[in-house]
Write a protein that holds these residues in place. Sequence first.
Motif, mmCIF file in Angstrom:
data_model
loop_
_atom_site.group_PDB
_atom_site.id
_atom_site.type_symbol
_atom_site.label_atom_id
_atom_site.label_comp_id
_atom_site.label_asym_id
_atom_site.label_seq_id
_atom_site.Cartn_x
_atom_site.Cartn_y
_atom_site.Cartn_z
ATOM 1 N N TRP A 46 0.807 -1.205 0.000
ATOM 2 C CA TRP A 46 0.000 0.000 0.000
ATOM 3 C C TRP A 46 0.846 1.263 0.000
ATOM 4 C CZ3 TRP A 46 -4.289 -0.965 4.267
ATOM 5 C CH2 TRP A 46 -5.188 -1.935 3.796
ATOM 6 N N THR A 47 0.405 2.220 -0.757
ATOM 7 C CA THR A 47 0.951 3.567 -0.646
ATOM 8 C C THR A 47 0.142 4.323 0.404
ATOM 9 O OG1 THR A 47 -0.521 4.452 -2.338
ATOM 10 C CG2 THR A 47 1.600 3.524 -3.082
ATOM 11 N N LEU A 48 0.562 5.540 0.713
ATOM 12 C CA LEU A 48 -0.184 6.336 1.679
ATOM 13 C C LEU A 48 -1.608 6.568 1.202
ATOM 14 C CD1 LEU A 48 -0.491 8.098 4.180
ATOM 15 C CD2 LEU A 48 0.562 9.991 2.891
ATOM 16 N N ASP A 49 -1.773 6.852 -0.085
ATOM 17 C CA ASP A 49 -3.115 7.112 -0.588
ATOM 18 C C ASP A 49 -3.997 5.880 -0.463
ATOM 19 O OD1 ASP A 49 -2.482 9.717 -1.191
ATOM 20 O OD2 ASP A 49 -1.865 9.252 -3.254
ATOM 21 N N GLU A 50 -3.442 4.709 -0.711
ATOM 22 C CA GLU A 50 -4.225 3.482 -0.565
ATOM 23 C C GLU A 50 -4.589 3.233 0.897
ATOM 24 O OE1 GLU A 50 -2.680 0.683 -4.253
ATOM 25 O OE2 GLU A 50 -1.345 0.998 -2.516
ATOM 26 N N ALA A 51 -3.654 3.535 1.783
ATOM 27 C CA ALA A 51 -3.954 3.385 3.204
ATOM 28 C C ALA A 51 -5.052 4.345 3.636
ATOM 29 C CB ALA A 51 -2.684 3.622 4.029
ATOM 30 N N ARG A 52 -5.038 5.568 3.087
ATOM 31 C CA ARG A 52 -6.084 6.539 3.424
ATOM 32 C C ARG A 52 -7.452 6.028 2.998
ATOM 33 N NH1 ARG A 52 -4.411 11.586 0.327
ATOM 34 N NH2 ARG A 52 -6.418 12.380 1.117
ATOM 35 N N MET A 53 -7.501 5.329 1.888
ATOM 36 C CA MET A 53 -8.771 4.809 1.396
ATOM 37 C C MET A 53 -9.357 3.761 2.349
ATOM 38 S SD MET A 53 -7.786 4.407 -2.642
ATOM 39 C CE MET A 53 -9.297 3.499 -2.974
ATOM 40 N N HIS A 54 -8.490 3.121 3.171
ATOM 41 C CA HIS A 54 -8.952 2.068 4.070
ATOM 42 C C HIS A 54 -9.070 2.546 5.520
ATOM 43 C CE1 HIS A 54 -7.397 -0.304 0.648
ATOM 44 N NE2 HIS A 54 -8.250 -1.254 1.045
ATOM 45 N N LEU A 55 -8.980 3.850 5.739
ATOM 46 C CA LEU A 55 -9.025 4.337 7.117
ATOM 47 C C LEU A 55 -10.323 3.975 7.826
ATOM 48 C CD1 LEU A 55 -7.314 7.865 6.957
ATOM 49 C CD2 LEU A 55 -6.482 5.774 8.065
ATOM 50 N N SER A 56 -11.397 3.861 7.081
ATOM 51 C CA SER A 56 -12.666 3.504 7.710
ATOM 52 C C SER A 56 -12.675 2.074 8.231
ATOM 53 C CB SER A 56 -13.810 3.695 6.706
ATOM 54 O OG SER A 56 -13.609 2.861 5.570
ATOM 55 N N GLU A 57 -11.695 1.264 7.807
ATOM 56 C CA GLU A 57 -11.640 -0.133 8.209
ATOM 57 C C GLU A 57 -10.745 -0.354 9.430
ATOM 58 O OE1 GLU A 57 -10.256 -2.254 4.820
ATOM 59 O OE2 GLU A 57 -11.738 -1.374 3.454
ATOM 60 N N ARG A 58 -10.124 0.679 9.906
ATOM 61 C CA ARG A 58 -9.196 0.511 11.019
ATOM 62 C C ARG A 58 -9.957 0.056 12.259
ATOM 63 N NH1 ARG A 58 -7.337 6.504 13.088
ATOM 64 N NH2 ARG A 58 -9.390 7.513 13.088
ATOM 65 N N ARG A 59 -9.247 -0.735 13.061
ATOM 66 C CA ARG A 59 -9.879 -1.295 14.261
ATOM 67 C C ARG A 59 -8.827 -1.419 15.358
ATOM 68 N NH1 ARG A 59 -9.193 -5.487 10.555
ATOM 69 N NH2 ARG A 59 -7.983 -7.280 11.313
ATOM 70 N N SER A 60 -9.312 -1.687 16.535
ATOM 71 C CA SER A 60 -8.392 -1.847 17.671
ATOM 72 C C SER A 60 -7.565 -3.123 17.480
ATOM 73 C CB SER A 60 -9.169 -1.930 18.977
ATOM 74 O OG SER A 60 -9.870 -0.733 19.219
ATOM 75 N N PRO A 61 -6.279 -3.082 17.826
ATOM 76 C CA PRO A 61 -5.424 -4.278 17.666
ATOM 77 C C PRO A 61 -5.785 -5.335 18.704
ATOM 78 C CG PRO A 61 -4.189 -2.518 18.709
ATOM 79 C CD PRO A 61 -5.505 -1.910 18.316
ATOM 80 N N GLN A 62 -6.116 -6.530 18.265
ATOM 81 C CA GLN A 62 -6.444 -7.631 19.173
ATOM 82 C C GLN A 62 -5.195 -8.489 19.410
ATOM 83 O OE1 GLN A 62 -9.581 -7.740 20.558
ATOM 84 N NE2 GLN A 62 -9.791 -5.787 19.452
ATOM 85 N N VAL A 63 -4.174 -7.840 19.914
ATOM 86 C CA VAL A 63 -2.894 -8.505 20.176
ATOM 87 C C VAL A 63 -2.391 -8.039 21.532
ATOM 88 C CG1 VAL A 63 -2.314 -8.679 17.720
ATOM 89 C CG2 VAL A 63 -1.576 -6.665 19.035
ATOM 90 N N PRO A 64 -1.394 -8.748 22.107
ATOM 91 C CA PRO A 64 -0.790 -8.250 23.350
ATOM 92 C C PRO A 64 -0.203 -6.861 23.147
ATOM 93 C CG PRO A 64 -0.140 -10.524 22.945
ATOM 94 C CD PRO A 64 -0.848 -10.059 21.706
ATOM 95 N N HIS A 65 0.019 -6.174 24.247
ATOM 96 C CA HIS A 65 0.478 -4.785 24.219
ATOM 97 C C HIS A 65 1.674 -4.613 23.281
ATOM 98 C CE1 HIS A 65 2.399 -1.093 25.646
ATOM 99 N NE2 HIS A 65 1.237 -0.764 26.186
ATOM 100 N N SER A 66 1.473 -3.830 22.205
ATOM 101 C CA SER A 66 2.536 -3.429 21.271
ATOM 102 C C SER A 66 3.212 -4.596 20.574
ATOM 103 C CB SER A 66 3.600 -2.591 21.998
ATOM 104 O OG SER A 66 3.025 -1.462 22.608
ATOM 105 N N ASN A 67 2.555 -5.741 20.443
ATOM 106 C CA ASN A 67 3.243 -6.906 19.908
ATOM 107 C C ASN A 67 2.339 -7.653 18.922
ATOM 108 O OD1 ASN A 67 4.872 -9.093 19.412
ATOM 109 N ND2 ASN A 67 4.994 -9.774 21.530
#
Length: 580
Positions: A50-71
């Motif tokens: 992904w480029t930055l522009d492609e990542a911007r297009m998916h910003l609505s899909e962002r979610r909380s990380p379901q992983v241990p703290h920072s890992n």
Amino acid sequence: MRVLWGVLWSLLAVACPAEARAGVVELSDRGRLIEVWPAVTVLFDPGARWTLDEARMHLSERRSPQVPHSNFGERRDAVWLVWDVDLKPSGRGEWLLDVAYSALDEVDLHVLRDGHPLRAADQSAGDGRPMSVRTMPTRTHVLPLDLAPGRYTLLLRVATTGGLITPMQLLTPGHYSQREYRVQLLQGMSSGIVLCLLFYSLAQWVSLRDRMFAYYSLSISGLGLFLFSFNGLGLQHLWGEHVRVSEVLSPACVLLSGAGAFLFIDRVLDIRALSPRMSQIMHAGAATAVVSVMLLLLDVVGYREAQQVSKVLGQLPMLLALPFAWKRWRQGDHAAAYIFMGWTVYAVGGLTTGLLLAGHVAATPVTLHALQAGSLVEMVMWLLVMGMRVEQLRGAAEQANRDGDRLRRLAETDALTGLLNRRGLQAAVAPLLEGSRPDRLVALYLIDLDGFKPVNDRYGHHAGDSVLIEVAARLAAQIRNGDPVSRLGGDEFVIVVSNLPDATAALRIGEKLQQTLKTPIPVQGEACWLGLTIGYALAPVDGCDLGLLLSQADEAMYLGKRAGKQQLRRATSPLISRTC
């Protein structure tokens, strides 16, 4: 020690900063360090394209990380970390985003305001890039932010071939400098300990010629160099423009450390004596580690494959050896107790790091430095073990010297009287004869007992032996300490006296020796009267060779026997005076 504890407490204080409130990071108090993770949401880039522009297009899909703290563990894709920043006027000024895990290949920061990129704020870091292209030449990935007050969205793209671990803090340059100074101090102390142990083990190897120290040197140098690289110090201080070094060095060092550990453990615990098969396994493990390093350097295997092998071989020596260390400990080997404790701590540190890299535990200061802490404890324990082994080697060498001296004494000593035998006499007299001169004579007295045979015939050989022991003691008492006294066999004795000024002095000593048996020797409650017939020769005037002097003295003694016994006679055929 107080200084060290002070540094540790300071690190703990900065390791527990204030956390951002969920969803947004508020920058208002420049006196605080702010933990970013609680505000982070994530986007996963499966192809890492992904480029930055492609990542911007998916910003609505962002979610909380379901992983241990920072890992996020080991991932082949890229991860976009997204969070909002609310910069208050009171927090205006430069801030630093510190991604405090060195082993990340690519770290790229993008800033959006009102959904639009601030291209001037784009920055790059990552240990897969030379220092010259990174925004700041730091140990970890530090990205500066100098923004006007307002609301921003930050996107951090992270990709790596190892564990994707992203502990992040926002702090001011002043706070960062203070914290990094303390971290560099502790890392320097850790590296110093490793170097001291390395030089010590190399010196012991050269001095004692024991391969145990060479194996330990290989193990500790590999482990120390791995920690130096893993913590970002190598890229920062040594090979900043050669990222290939960091890529290859970490697994290669772990493998070399494992090879040394296999061989060191086999030798220090003497596993061959307990289990020849396990000893063979240890050597096979060392060979496997060395071959893996060669394949990595030749690009036959890649970083990820080498890392997987290093995970196994790095811990395997200790895991295999723990039962043997326990067994040696139970047998009373105190060194094995230190080995067992050191490896237990190291195994805990290694297991914690393995779980961290696999994404199973939170990235905290404890888990991030578990391997380093465990390694230092293990190194100290191994230092104690090597100290014990050095003492054992020294003790064994001293015992060997004592045994050698005892064997030499037995070989050169008459078993009955404790005097020198013929071999011992030869060794003792040789340097005296070499130093003899006409004004520094050496007198050799050959002494034969008169009347000894009737003692043996009447009282038995046991009584005769006691008489010989008494005569030997009386003869030794008549001369100076250090002058050789010997029993050649039977009832014949030889005394050698050196540094005599003239023949008259030699005569006086001979007359003194004749008084040895003036007092009778008690045998089974009866007084036994014996006498001495003495023949003597002088070096260098009568000869310089022990055999020749004995022959001269024997001839003189024989003449004394024929003249009626209890005589003192000198050799009658002196040679021309010369220096031996």
